[in-house]
Write a protein that holds these residues in place. Sequence first.
Motif, PDB file in Angstrom:
ATOM      1  N   PRO A  18       0.828  -1.212   0.000  1.00 40.40           N
ATOM      2  CA  PRO A  18       0.000   0.000   0.000  1.00 40.40           C
ATOM      3  C   PRO A  18       0.865   1.266   0.000  1.00 40.40           C
ATOM      4  N   GLU A  19       0.278   2.339  -0.419  1.00 37.76           N
ATOM      5  CA  GLU A  19       1.013   3.595  -0.590  1.00 37.76           C
ATOM      6  C   GLU A  19       1.719   4.034   0.688  1.00 37.76           C
ATOM      7  N   GLY A  23       8.618   2.981   0.716  1.00 38.31           N
ATOM      8  CA  GLY A  23       9.752   3.704   1.264  1.00 38.31           C
ATOM      9  C   GLY A  23      10.090   3.306   2.688  1.00 38.31           C
ATOM     10  N   PHE A  24       9.265   2.415   3.273  1.00 44.39           N
ATOM     11  CA  PHE A  24       9.489   2.000   4.657  1.00 44.39           C
ATOM     12  C   PHE A  24       9.590   0.483   4.814  1.00 44.39           C
ATOM     13  N   VAL A  25       9.376  -0.264   3.749  1.00 46.96           N
ATOM     14  CA  VAL A  25       9.459  -1.723   3.837  1.00 46.96           C
ATOM     15  C   VAL A  25      10.905  -2.107   4.145  1.00 46.96           C
ATOM     16  N   VAL A 176      15.008   3.487  11.660  1.00 50.00           N
ATOM     17  CA  VAL A 176      14.094   3.488  12.807  1.00 50.00           C
ATOM     18  C   VAL A 176      13.595   4.911  13.081  1.00 50.00           C
ATOM     19  N   LEU A 177      14.497   5.878  13.099  1.00 51.38           N
ATOM     20  CA  LEU A 177      14.100   7.255  13.400  1.00 51.38           C
ATOM     21  C   LEU A 177      13.216   7.840  12.309  1.00 51.38           C
ATOM     22  N   ARG A 178      13.370   7.372  11.064  1.00 54.76           N
ATOM     23  CA  ARG A 178      12.506   7.833   9.973  1.00 54.76           C
ATOM     24  C   ARG A 178      11.044   7.515  10.233  1.00 54.76           C
ATOM     25  N   GLN A 210      15.100   4.822  -4.017  1.00 60.00           N
ATOM     26  CA  GLN A 210      14.614   4.943  -5.392  1.00 60.00           C
ATOM     27  C   GLN A 210      14.420   3.563  -6.017  1.00 60.00           C
ATOM     28  N   ALA A 211      15.358   2.657  -5.766  1.00 54.08           N
ATOM     29  CA  ALA A 211      15.242   1.294  -6.299  1.00 54.08           C
ATOM     30  C   ALA A 211      14.026   0.596  -5.717  1.00 54.08           C
ATOM     31  N   GLN A 212      13.787   0.783  -4.418  1.00 55.40           N
ATOM     32  CA  GLN A 212      12.609   0.157  -3.825  1.00 55.40           C
ATOM     33  C   GLN A 212      11.324   0.715  -4.418  1.00 55.40           C
TER      34      GLN A 212
END
Length: 223
Positions: A18-19, A23-25, A176-178, A210-212
């Motif tokens: 999901p959207e 960027g966090f997976v 983690v902090l992100r 970017q690759a992810q």
Amino acid sequence: MPIDNQAEIEITSFAWVPEFARGFVRDLRPRWACEEAGLSYRQRLIGFETAKSEDYRREQPFGQVPAYRDNEVQMFESGATVFRIGQRSERLMPRDPAGQARVLTWVTAALNSVEPFVFDLVNIDLFNKGEAWTVERRPQVIDTLRGRLTALSDWLGDKDYLEGEFTAADIIMGTVLREIDDKDLMAEFPALVAYRDRCVARPAFQRAIQAQLESFAAEPVAA
């Protein structure tokens, strides 16, 4: 570094999420480690049905990503895979046993002493947003997380990275902090904000994310 389908290292990730999760997976972590180390990798993209399968559960017992393999080992869990990649690169880990032990200590600390408390807040603000029970629970979660962030900030001091030089541990702690979306809380810790921003400004992180993002299909993938 372009993804190389002939590379020795293989990182398994989802072909669609999901959207809000993009960027966090967690496969972002070994991708980033490979980029920092200058190691090419190939990606294996799977759907949620594959993740539930018995075959995949023999690789990753919890049906999550990432799974990892190279010509010597087959592994899972993002912290372990980043440490493995770090062992292969002086850019990510000292060569001496004491230095490697320090990196392992901080990888473990990020995953066990900080991330669970971050996820408590994510669970409230994202996955259970609007639920009545979160009104009473959230201040307690914030206070506990504030204590962890205070300890981390005190350790970091005026250092650029956890051990002075960038290591594999900063990949884990930076990601983690992100995940902390509470800007008021983070404003209490300017050193940690600067540290987090310093980590994600690195060109290797930018290439990895970017690759992810480019790997995700437009529609859910069943297979």
